[in-house]
Design a protein around this motif. Structure first.
Motif, PDB file in Angstrom:
ATOM      1  N   UNK A  53      85.457 -61.598  -2.040  1.00 25.47           N
ATOM      2  CA  UNK A  53      84.487 -62.414  -1.311  1.00 25.47           C
ATOM      3  C   UNK A  53      83.942 -63.512  -2.228  1.00 25.47           C
ATOM      4  N   UNK A  54      84.121 -64.759  -1.831  1.00 24.51           N
ATOM      5  CA  UNK A  54      83.661 -65.851  -2.689  1.00 24.51           C
ATOM      6  C   UNK A  54      82.749 -66.811  -1.959  1.00 24.51           C
ATOM      7  N   UNK A  55      82.184 -66.345  -0.847  1.00 23.66           N
ATOM      8  CA  UNK A  55      81.292 -67.200  -0.068  1.00 23.66           C
ATOM      9  C   UNK A  55      80.079 -67.591  -0.927  1.00 23.66           C
ATOM     10  N   UNK A  56      79.802 -68.884  -1.026  1.00 19.30           N
ATOM     11  CA  UNK A  56      78.661 -69.310  -1.856  1.00 19.30           C
ATOM     12  C   UNK A  56      77.343 -68.639  -1.456  1.00 19.30           C
ATOM     13  N   UNK A  57      77.197 -68.357  -0.141  1.00 20.73           N
ATOM     14  CA  UNK A  57      75.946 -67.709   0.287  1.00 20.73           C
ATOM     15  C   UNK A  57      75.837 -66.319  -0.323  1.00 20.73           C
ATOM     16  N   UNK A  58      76.960 -65.636  -0.351  1.00 18.04           N
ATOM     17  CA  UNK A  58      76.973 -64.299  -0.964  1.00 18.04           C
ATOM     18  C   UNK A  58      76.735 -64.408  -2.474  1.00 18.04           C
ATOM     19  N   UNK A  59      77.371 -65.385  -3.077  1.00 17.25           N
ATOM     20  CA  UNK A  59      77.212 -65.560  -4.526  1.00 17.25           C
ATOM     21  C   UNK A  59      75.752 -65.850  -4.886  1.00 17.25           C
ATOM     22  N   UNK A  60      75.123 -66.668  -4.055  1.00 16.72           N
ATOM     23  CA  UNK A  60      73.712 -66.992  -4.315  1.00 16.72           C
ATOM     24  C   UNK A  60      72.865 -65.726  -4.250  1.00 16.72           C
ATOM     25  N   UNK A  61      73.152 -64.890  -3.242  1.00 18.66           N
ATOM     26  CA  UNK A  61      72.392 -63.641  -3.118  1.00 18.66           C
ATOM     27  C   UNK A  61      72.718 -62.691  -4.267  1.00 18.66           C
ATOM     28  N   UNK A  62      73.992 -62.674  -4.646  1.00 15.57           N
ATOM     29  CA  UNK A  62      74.385 -61.803  -5.759  1.00 15.57           C
ATOM     30  C   UNK A  62      73.686 -62.202  -7.059  1.00 15.57           C
ATOM     31  N   UNK A  63      73.543 -63.491  -7.230  1.00 14.75           N
ATOM     32  CA  UNK A  63      72.840 -63.986  -8.421  1.00 14.75           C
ATOM     33  C   UNK A  63      71.410 -63.428  -8.436  1.00 14.75           C
ATOM     34  N   UNK A  64      70.742 -63.538  -7.290  1.00 11.27           N
ATOM     35  CA  UNK A  64      69.359 -63.038  -7.206  1.00 11.27           C
ATOM     36  C   UNK A  64      69.316 -61.521  -7.382  1.00 11.27           C
ATOM     37  N   UNK A  65      70.189 -60.844  -6.661  1.00  7.13           N
ATOM     38  CA  UNK A  65      70.132 -59.373  -6.651  1.00  7.13           C
ATOM     39  C   UNK A  65      70.447 -58.785  -8.025  1.00  7.13           C
ATOM     40  N   UNK A  66      71.456 -59.321  -8.674  1.00 12.45           N
ATOM     41  CA  UNK A  66      71.804 -58.779  -9.985  1.00 12.45           C
ATOM     42  C   UNK A  66      70.731 -59.090 -11.020  1.00 12.45           C
ATOM     43  N   UNK A  67      70.120 -60.254 -10.870  1.00 13.91           N
ATOM     44  CA  UNK A  67      69.003 -60.566 -11.766  1.00 13.91           C
ATOM     45  C   UNK A  67      67.859 -59.610 -11.523  1.00 13.91           C
ATOM     46  N   UNK A  68      67.594 -59.337 -10.263  1.00 15.40           N
ATOM     47  CA  UNK A  68      66.461 -58.484  -9.908  1.00 15.40           C
ATOM     48  C   UNK A  68      66.677 -57.046 -10.354  1.00 15.40           C
ATOM     49  N   UNK A  69      67.898 -56.574 -10.219  1.00 15.90           N
ATOM     50  CA  UNK A  69      68.149 -55.174 -10.556  1.00 15.90           C
ATOM     51  C   UNK A  69      68.577 -54.991 -12.003  1.00 15.90           C
ATOM     52  N   UNK A  74      76.398 -59.901 -14.442  1.00  9.05           N
ATOM     53  CA  UNK A  74      76.942 -60.166 -13.095  1.00  9.05           C
ATOM     54  C   UNK A  74      76.231 -61.345 -12.452  1.00  9.05           C
ATOM     55  N   UNK A  75      74.930 -61.457 -12.719  1.00  6.24           N
ATOM     56  CA  UNK A  75      74.190 -62.609 -12.185  1.00  6.24           C
ATOM     57  C   UNK A  75      74.807 -63.898 -12.719  1.00  6.24           C
ATOM     58  N   UNK A  76      75.173 -63.860 -13.972  1.00  4.47           N
ATOM     59  CA  UNK A  76      75.769 -65.041 -14.607  1.00  4.47           C
ATOM     60  C   UNK A  76      77.121 -65.368 -13.978  1.00  4.47           C
ATOM     61  N   UNK A  77      77.922 -64.318 -13.771  1.00  3.34           N
ATOM     62  CA  UNK A  77      79.219 -64.542 -13.113  1.00  3.34           C
ATOM     63  C   UNK A  77      79.030 -65.209 -11.758  1.00  3.34           C
ATOM     64  N   UNK A  78      78.032 -64.694 -11.019  1.00  2.75           N
ATOM     65  CA  UNK A  78      77.809 -65.192  -9.655  1.00  2.75           C
ATOM     66  C   UNK A  78      77.404 -66.662  -9.664  1.00  2.75           C
ATOM     67  N   UNK A  79      76.490 -67.001 -10.555  1.00  8.82           N
ATOM     68  CA  UNK A  79      76.014 -68.397 -10.530  1.00  8.82           C
ATOM     69  C   UNK A  79      77.075 -69.337 -11.099  1.00  8.82           C
ATOM     70  N   UNK A  80      77.835 -68.852 -12.082  1.00  8.69           N
ATOM     71  CA  UNK A  80      78.927 -69.690 -12.613  1.00  8.69           C
ATOM     72  C   UNK A  80      79.921 -70.016 -11.506  1.00  8.69           C
ATOM     73  N   UNK A  81      80.275 -68.977 -10.726  1.00  9.73           N
ATOM     74  CA  UNK A  81      81.256 -69.179  -9.652  1.00  9.73           C
ATOM     75  C   UNK A  81      80.675 -70.078  -8.566  1.00  9.73           C
TER      76      UNK A  81
END
Lengths: 457, 739
Positions: A53-69, A74-81
Motif C-alpha cells: 500500500x503506497x497511498x499518500x493518505x495512508x503514508x501520512x497517517x502512518x507517519x503520524x501513527x508511528x511517531x505517536x506510538x 517507520x515514521x521516517x520511512x513513511x514521510x520519505x516515501x
C-alpha cells in the motif's frame, strides 16, 4: 427467469456495493485512531504498507501513527516515501522539518529545511536555515540563503545580518539597500548604513540620513565618526552641518562629540559643535560648553585658533556669539589667568563683562579697579551659583566690602529668594563676621511673608 | 621520565600545601535574579567544575565582598552583559582585590562605562594579563580582519564570525599575554589592532560576542572559544587531583531515578487498558522488574497515596511492591509536589487560597452543572471539595493543596511516609526536587537535617538539538548557603515538548550519553524519568531502548543517592599537595575517584599511595579509584612504565561493575569488598604471573570460586554470576606458578 436474473443481478450488485463500501486503508486507520487505538492502527498501517500500500493518505497517517506510538524509523520511512510522491507538499515538508529536527540527524534536518525553503518557505524559515548555517560555521551557505530571500522580506534581524555580510564582502550598494529599511526601526544599524553609503560613494544620501538621525539623537561616538567620515571624504560643508545637528536634551551630551572630534585633531569641527551648543544655552550649560571648548582647544594645541575665534565673536557686542564668547573667556581666565585673555582684553567692554559679572569682578580686582569690582559683584546673580562660584564671590566680596555690607547684601538676597543653597554657608559666615543673628535660622522661624525689601549694597 | 621526575622534584612542597579551588563569581541580582540565573552558572560553571573548581557567587547588589573574604580565592570571574550600578567603585575594588587574588577572568563586559578613571583601575588589573585597555573602540567592523588566531583555543564549537562584534580596543602590554584572537580595523584615525581574547599570568579576557555564539532565530548557543582550555590557561592550572563525579571503580557511572508524577494516571498502553491500570503498575512491570541488574531510585509523592486526594491503598500497594525489589532505592518526591518552590519561601496560606479560588473551573457554577448535581449526576459536594485542592497543571504552586504548606511536612513527613512503604531494612536515602526544582535554602537544609541526599534540576542535554557543552549543567545550584545537587541528565519532559508530543523522545538521551562521554568524560549516565512515562507505549518503548542500550555499556550501575554523595564530595573534598606528584584527599564524603588530565606519561604508584584501589585511562586522563575505607587517601603518581613488583602488592583495579573497597594487598593475596548490580565484572592489573584462586564469600558462605591466570602483562579479568547487591568478600590468592 426474469425474477431470478433480477435477484442475481441485485445480489451481485449488492456485493459490489458492499465491496465498494468496505473502508479503505486510510479509512480503517482513521477509524482505529478515532477510537484511541493508535497502537492497533499503527500495526495495521504498517502491515498494509508492507503489503504494498503506497497511498499518500495512508503514508501520512502512518507517519503520524508511528511517531505517536514510538517508532520513528517507520515514521521516517513513511514521510520519505510520501515526499518522494509529493515532493512539493509544503505542509508535509514542514512536518518533515519538525520531525527531522528532533531525530539527531542534522544532515537530514538540514536537507528537509533546504527543501522547504526552496519550495515555499516562509521568511522566518529561511532565516532559521541561515541561522543554522551560521551556527555551524557555514557562512557562505548562510549568505546564499539570505541573498536568495532578501526580497521576501526577511525578518529584521536576518536582514541586518545580510547587510553586514554584504558590507563585509564589499557589496556596499546591496548592503545599503538591505539595511535602509531595517534602519527605520533599528537605530543600531544606522552607523553601518552610513558607512556603506559612504563607501558606495552615496555621500549626499549618507549626509542627509545622518542629519535626520542626529537631529533625533544618536550615540555621540557614532555621530563623531559620521562627521569625520564626511570630512575625510571632502564633504566639509556636510560635515559641518552634521556637527551642528544634535538635540538639546539630557539624552545627548555634545561634550562627547567634541572630545571625539578633538581626538582626531579636528578642532575646526569642535568649534562648530561648541558654537551650536552655546547658542541659546542657559548659564550652567554655557559654562560647561565653554569649559569643553577651552579644554579641547588645549588638548588639540589650538589655543591660538580659539583666541582668534573669540576675537571674531567679540567684535559684535550684544549678539549671541559675543555672549557665548564671554562664557569661554571667563573659563579661560579661570583656567589660566590673565595671560590667557590678554590678547582679548581690549575687546572686553563693561557691557560685555556684564555678561559674566563674576569674571568682571575678578578681572577688575586683578586690574586694581575696586569700584568696578564692587559694581560687578553687586550685579552678580547668585540665584544659581554653584559652590565654586559662591566661594569666589565671597572671597572677592571680602576684599571690597565690609563685613556688615556683605551680610546685609546676602541677607537681603536671601529674603528675596535670590540665593542658591550653595551660598547659604556664606550667609551664615558673613552674619557671624558682622555680629548679626543667623539669617537662615531667623528665616526658618519667620512667617512666610518675611520682609522682602531688606537693605541692599 | 627524567623530566617528570625533575619537574616533580622542583615542585616538591616543603610541607602540606592546600589546593585552593574557589572561583569568586560576581553578578548583580538586578539583572540576574539568582546565581542560578547568571551567565556564569549557565555557561562557565560546568567547565570550571570539570577542572576541579568550586564557584562561589556574590551579588554585588549586597555590596562588594570585603577584601578579607578573598582568602583562598584563586580567581575573580565575571561574565556580564550589563554594567554594575557603581562601576568605578567596582573597578577600584577590583584593582585592590587583584593584589590579593592571583587571577581575574573577564568574559564579556567589564562592568561599566570605560571612562578614563575606569581605564586607570582596569589597566592595573589587565597589566597582570599582559593587556592594556586603550581609549579606542571599534564601532564599525566592516573593515575588521583577523590578524591573529590561536586555533587551539578559538573555533571550539562555532567558528569565528566573519562579521565581528564591536569591541573596546585592548592591546599588548609587555609580552606576557597569550593572544588567542586579534583583529585589525581601519578606523577613522587609521588602522588599529585590537585583542578580543587572551590569557596571561594574571587571568584571561574575552570580549562580548567572542566567547559564545547565540542565535535567537533558532535559540541555540555554541562556544566559540574552548571554555576548558580557556579556563585552564586563565587560571594557570597546575596539576592536582581533580575530584571526579563521572567514574567509580574505573568505570563510567550509571544511575537512574524516577520522579513519581503520574503514579495514579491510567495508562494508555493498549495491553494494560483492560482492566484499567495505573502507570506506576506498568512502570513496575515494564521498566523496573525486567531490569534487576540496573538500579533505580524511585521517588514517591506522598500525597499520591493519600486516601482522599490520591490513589489511596492501591497506590501505596504499588509503591510497596516497587520498593520491595532489590534493585530499587527508596526516595521521596515530596509530599504535595510543589511546582514553584519560590512561592513557599515566604509562604502565605491566604495567598495560596486566593490562587485556588481563582483556578476553580467556571463549569461548577453553570446551570447545567447545577442541574447535574440536582439529579445526582454531578460530582457531588465531597468530590468537588476534593478536586478543589488538586492542581490540574502547574498553574497552581503545588499539586496537592488541601493542607497548608510546611517544610517539615514537605520534607520530613514525606521521607518518613515513603520509607514506611519499604521493607524494614531499606532506609530512604534521597529527596528528589519537584516542579521548577529551585528549592529555597530552608527546604534544602531540611533534607540535609533529615540525613538524606537531595537532587534534581540542571536539565543537561547535549545532542543535535542542543549542540554545545554549554547545555551541560554544572554539578549543583546554591540557595543561600545550601547546596542542591543537579541530576546528571534531563528527563522525558524535555524530550517531549513538556509531554505534549514525540513521546518516544527520551531515546535521544543516548546521544547525550555519547557526547558527554567522548572526547571528555563530562558526566556519568543518568536515566531520569517520571512515572507518567508508563502512560504511553512510545515512552515505555523509548525507555526500554535506553535501558537495553545501557546494559550493553561497560558502566558501573550505582544508586542515585550514591551519585549525590559523590557530587557532595566534590565540594567537601580537601586536597593538599604533600610531595612531588603526591597529594592527600580528605573529607571526601562519597567521592570515589580523582582525575589527572594529560597524564599519558604518568601512572598511580599504588604501593606508595594509601587508599588507592587502582586506575583507569580515558582519552589521556588518568582516573584513580579511591577506597572508601580509607578516610584520607594519599595519591602518589610516578612515571609510567615502572617494572611490576611480581607479586600482588601493587595490584591495581582497572575497572569493575561493582563498587570495590576495603582493599587488602599482600605478596600473595588480594582481598576486597564489592557490591553492585548484575554480574560482577572485574579487571585487575599488575598481577603476578601465577595461577590464582578467586573466592567470593558472604558471611562465611562461599558463593563462588574460580581459577584465574593473569596474562603476560599482568592483566586478568573475571566475572562473578552472583547477586552482589549485598556486599561480597572477594579474595584472590596465589596458587603457585602458572602452568
Amino acid at each position: 427467469m426474469v425474477p431470478l436474473i433480477l435477484t442475481g443481478s441485485l445480489a451481485v450488485g449488492g456485493i459490489g456495493v458492499a465491496v465498494l463500501m468496505l473502508p479503505g486503508g486510510a479509512e480503517q486507520l482513521a477509524m482505529l485512531s478515532r477510537d484511541g487505538r493508535y497502537e492497533s492502527a499503527a500495526a495495521l498501517g504498517n502491515r498494509i504498507h508492507g503489503d504494498g500500500e503506497g497511498d499518500p493518505e495512508v503514508l501520512a497517517q502512518l507517519f503520524d501513527l508511528n511517531g505517536y506510538t514510538g517508532d520513528p524509523a517507520r515514521a521516517r520511512e513513511a514521510i520519505d516515501e510520501y515526499l518522494r510522491q509529493r515532493p512539493d507538499d509544503v505542509a508535509m515538508l514542514r512536518h518533515a522539518v519538525a520531525f527531522f529536527a528532533q531525530q539527531q540527524d542534522f544532515a537530514a534536518y538540514l536537507e528537509q529545511l533546504e527543501r522547504l525553503v526552496a519550495a515555499d518557505g516562509r521568511p522566518a524559515e529561511a532565516a532559521a536555515l541561515a541561522a543554522l548555517y551560521r551556527t555551524h560555521g557555514r557562512f557562505d551557505d548562510e549568505k546564499r540563503v539570505l541573498v536568495a530571500h532578501r526580497r521576501s522580506p526577511l525578518p529584521p534581524e536576518a536582514a541586518e545580518r545580510l547587510g553586514r555580510l554584504l558590507a563585509r564582502d564589499g557589496d556596499y550598494a546591496e548592503a545599503a539597500e538591505t539595511l535602509a529599511p531595517v534602519s527605520l526601526a533599528n537605530g543600531t544599524v544606522r552607523p553601518l548604513l552610513f558607512e556603506v553609503l559612504m563607501k558606495d560613494g552615496q555621500h549626499a544620501r549618507a549626509a542627509e540620513m545622518a542629519t535626520g538621525w542626529s537631529a533625533r539623537g544618536i550615540e555621540p561616538a557614532s555621530h563623531a565618526v559620521m562627521v569625520l567620515m564626511l570630512a575625510q571624504a571632502g564633504e566639509q560643508d556636510a560635515a559641518e552641518r552634521l556637527a551642528a545637528t544634535f538635540p538639546r536634551n539630557r539624552s545627548y551630551d555634545p561634550a562627547q562629540l567634541a572630545w571625539a572630534l578633538t581626538d582626531q585633531r579636528r578642532f575646526d569641527l569642535v568649534k562648530i559643535v561648541v558654537r551650536h551648543w552655546l547658542a541659546g544655552a542657559d548659564r550652567a550649560t554655557s559654562a560647561r560648553a565653554a569649559g569643553i571648548f577651552v579644554d579641547t582647544a588645549a588638548q588639540a594645541g589650538a589655543l591660538g585658533e580659539m583666541i582668534g575665534e573669540l576675537q571674531a565673536m567679540l567684535t559684535e557686542p550684544g549678539t549671541p556669539a559675543a555672549k557665548a564668547a564671554m562664557a569661554v573667556v571667563a573659563v579661560s581666565y579661570a583656567r589660566w589667568g590673565y595671560q590667557a585673555i590678554a590678547p582679548l582684553r581690549h575687546l572686553l567692554s563693561s557691557e560685555l563683562l556684564m555678561q559674566q559679572p563674576l569674571f568682571g569682578a575678578s578681572l577688575a580686582m586683578r586690574e586694581g579697579n575696586r569700584l568696578a569690582a564692587r559694581y560687578f559683584l553687586i550685579e552678580t546673580d547668585l540665584s544659581d551659583a554653584d559652590e565654586d562660584a559662591a566661594d569666589e564671590w565671597y572671597s572677592l566680596a571680602e576684599t571690597v566690602f565690609g563685613p556688615l555690607e556683605i551680610a546685609a547684601d546676602l541677607t537681603a538676597r536671601l529674603h528675596q529668594e535670590r540665593l542658591s543653597v550653595a551660598v547659604y554657608p556664606f550667609v551664615q559666615k558673613s552674619a557671624l563676621a558682622a555680629g548679626m543673628a543667623d539669617p537662615i535660622f531667623a528665616l526658618l522661624r519667620a512667617e512666610p511673608e518675611a520682609p522682602a525689601n531688606g537693605a541692599g549694597l | 621520565v627524567l623530566l617528570i621526575v625533575f619537574l616533580g622534584a622542583a615542585a616538591t612542597p616543603s610541607r602540606a600545601a592546600p589546593i585552593d579551588r574557589t572561583v569568586l563569581a560576581l553578578y548583580d541580582s538586578l539583572h540576574e535574579e539568582t546565581p542560578a540565573h547568571s551567565m556564569l552558572h549557565l555557561n562557565a560553571e560546568m567547565p570550571l567544575n570539570h577542572l576541579g573548581y568550586i564557584v562561589r557567587y556574590h551579588d554585588v547588589r549586597q555590596g562588594l565582598p570585603p577584601l578579607s573574604e578573598l582568602e583562598g580565592v584563586v580567581a575573580i570571574a565575571t561574565m556580564l552583559t550589563y554594567g554594575f550600578e557603581d562601576p568605578l567603585g567596582y573597578f577600584r575594588w577590583l584593582e585592590r582585590a587583584a593584589e590579593r587574588v592571583p587571577r581575574v577572568v573577564v568574559l564579556g563586559e567589564f562592568g561599566g562605562a570605560l571612562t578614563p578613571p575606569a581605564r586607570r583601575s582596569l589597566n592595573k588589573v589587565l597589566a597582570r594579563i599582559g593587556l592594556v585597555l586603550t581609549d579606542d573602540y571599534v564601532t564599525s567592523t566592516v573593515t575588521s580582519k583577523v590578524v591573529g588566531m590561536d586555533r587551539t583555543l578559538v573555533g571550539f564549537e562555532a567558528d569565528v564570525d566573519p562579521v565581528p562584534f564591536e569591541h573596546p580596543v585592548l592591546q599588548r602590554s609587555g609580552t606576557s599575554a597569550r593572544v588567542a584572537l586579534e583583529y585589525e580595523t581601519n578606523l577613522v584615525g587609521g588602522p588599529v589592532r585590537s585583542i578580543v581574547a587572551a590569557t596571561g599570568p594574571g587571568g584571561g579576557y574575552v570580549a562580548s560576542g567572542f566567547y559564545l555564539h547565540y542565535s535567537e532565530a533558532i535559540d541555540s548557543k555554541r562556544w566559540i572559544i574552548d571554555p576548558f582550555e580557556f579556563f585552564r590557561r586563565a587560571l594557570g592550572i597546575e596539576r592536582f587531583p581533580v575530584p571526579d563525579t563521572t567514574t567509580v571503580s574505573g568505570r563510567r557511572l550509571y544511575f537512574s531515578h524516577v520522579d513519581g508524577d503520574g503514579w495514579n494516571n491510567l495508562t494508555l498502553v493498549e495491553r494494560y487498558r483492560d482492566p484499567p491500570t495505573y502507570s506506576s503498575e506498568v512502570m513496575l512491570r515494564e521498566l523496573i522488574e525486567p531490569y534487576p541488574d540496573l538500579p533505580v531510585s524511585v521517588g514517591f509523592v506522598l500525597s499520591d497515596g493519600d486516601e482522599t486526594l490520591g490513589g489511596g491503598e492501591k497506590a501505596r500497594d504499588v509503591a510497596r511492591r516497587i520498593f520491595a525489589l532489590p534493585q530499587v532505592e527508596v526516595a521521596s518526591h515530596t509530599h504535595t509536589h510543589p511546582f514553584t518552590w519560590g512561592f513557599f519561601e515566604h509562604y502565605q496560606r491566604a495567598a495560596e487560597l486566593r490562587l485556588i479560588e481563582r483556578q476553580q473551573p467556571a463549569e461548577a457554577r453553570t446551570v447545567a452543572a447545577r442541574l447535574r448535581d440536582f439529579v445526582g449526576l454531578g460530582p457531588g459536594e465531597k468530590e468537588r471539595e476534593r478536586r478543589r485542592f488538586l492542581a490540574g497543571g502547574n498553574d497552581l504552586p503545588r499539586a496537592y493543596l488541601r493542607d497548608a504548606f510546611d517544610v517539615d511536612l514537605e520534607v520530613g513527613t514525606a521521607l518518613r511516609g515513603a520509607e514506611e512503604l519499604a521493607p524494614p531494612d531499606k532506609k530512604i536515602a534521597l529527596y528528589l526536587w519537584s516542579g521548577d526544582t529551585r528549592p529555597f535554602e530552608a527546604a534544602i537544609d531540611a533534607t540535609r537535617a533529615a540525613g538524606v541526599r537531595n537532587m534534581n534540576g540542571g536539565d543537561t542535554r547535549f545532542d543535535a538539538q542542543f549542540p554545545s557543552v554549554g547545555y551541560v549543567a554544572p554539578l549543583s545550584r546554591v540557595a543561600g548557603n545550601a547546596r542542591q545537587i543537579y541530576s546528571v541528565n534531563t528527563n522525558e519532559n524535555n524530550y517531549t515538548g513538556l509531554w505534549t508530543e514525540r513521546f518516544y523522545g527520551q531515546r535521544d538521551v543516548i546521544e547525550t550519553f555519547r557526547r558527554t562521554g567522548e572526547p571528555m568524560r563530562l558526566r556519568g549516565m543518568n536515566v531520569y524519568y517520571h512515572t507518567y512515562s508508563a502512560e504511553r507505549l512510545a515512552s515505555v518503548n523509548a525507555l526500554r531502548e535506553v535501558l537495553d542500550w545501557v546494559r550493553r555499556q561497560p558502566v558501573i550501575p550505582i544508586r542515585a543517592s550514591s551519585y549525590a554523595a559523590i557530587a557532595d564530595g566534590f565540594f567537601s573534598s580537601r586536597i593538599e599537595a604533600v610531595g612531588a606528584l603526591e597529594w592527600t584527599i580528605g573529607d571526601r564524603d562519597g567521592l570515589a575517584t580523582v582525575r589527572f588530565d594529560d597524564a599519558e606519561a604518568l601512572e598511580a604508584d599504588v604501593a606508595a599511595s594509601d587508599g588507592v584501589i587502582g586506575s583507569s585511562r580515558h582519552n589521556g586522563s588518568l582516573y584513580v579509584a579511591l577506597d572508601q575505607a580509607v578516610a584520607t587517601a594519599r595519591v602518589k603518581l610516578r612515571a609510567r612504565g615502572q617494572p611490576a613488583a611480581g607479586d600482588m602488592t601493587q595490584a591495581s583495579l582497572a575497572g569493575s561493575r561493582w563498587q570495590v573497597g576495603a582493599v587488602r594487598r599482600s605478596s600473595c593475596s588480594l582481598g576486597f569488598t564489592a557490591s553492585g548490580y548484575g554480574a560482577g565484572e572485574f579487571a585487575w592489573e599488575a598481577l603476578p604471573a601465577t595461577a590464582m584462586l578467586v573466592t567470593a564469600r558472604r558471611g562465611g558462605d562461599a558463593l563462588a570460586e574460580q581459577r584465574l591466570v593473569a596474562d603476560a602483562q599482568g592483566h586478568a579479568t573475571f566475572r562473578l554470576d552472583i547477586d552482589g547487591i549485598e556486599p561480597v568478600e572477594i579474595e584472590m590468592a596465589c596458587m603457585g606458578p602458572s602452568q
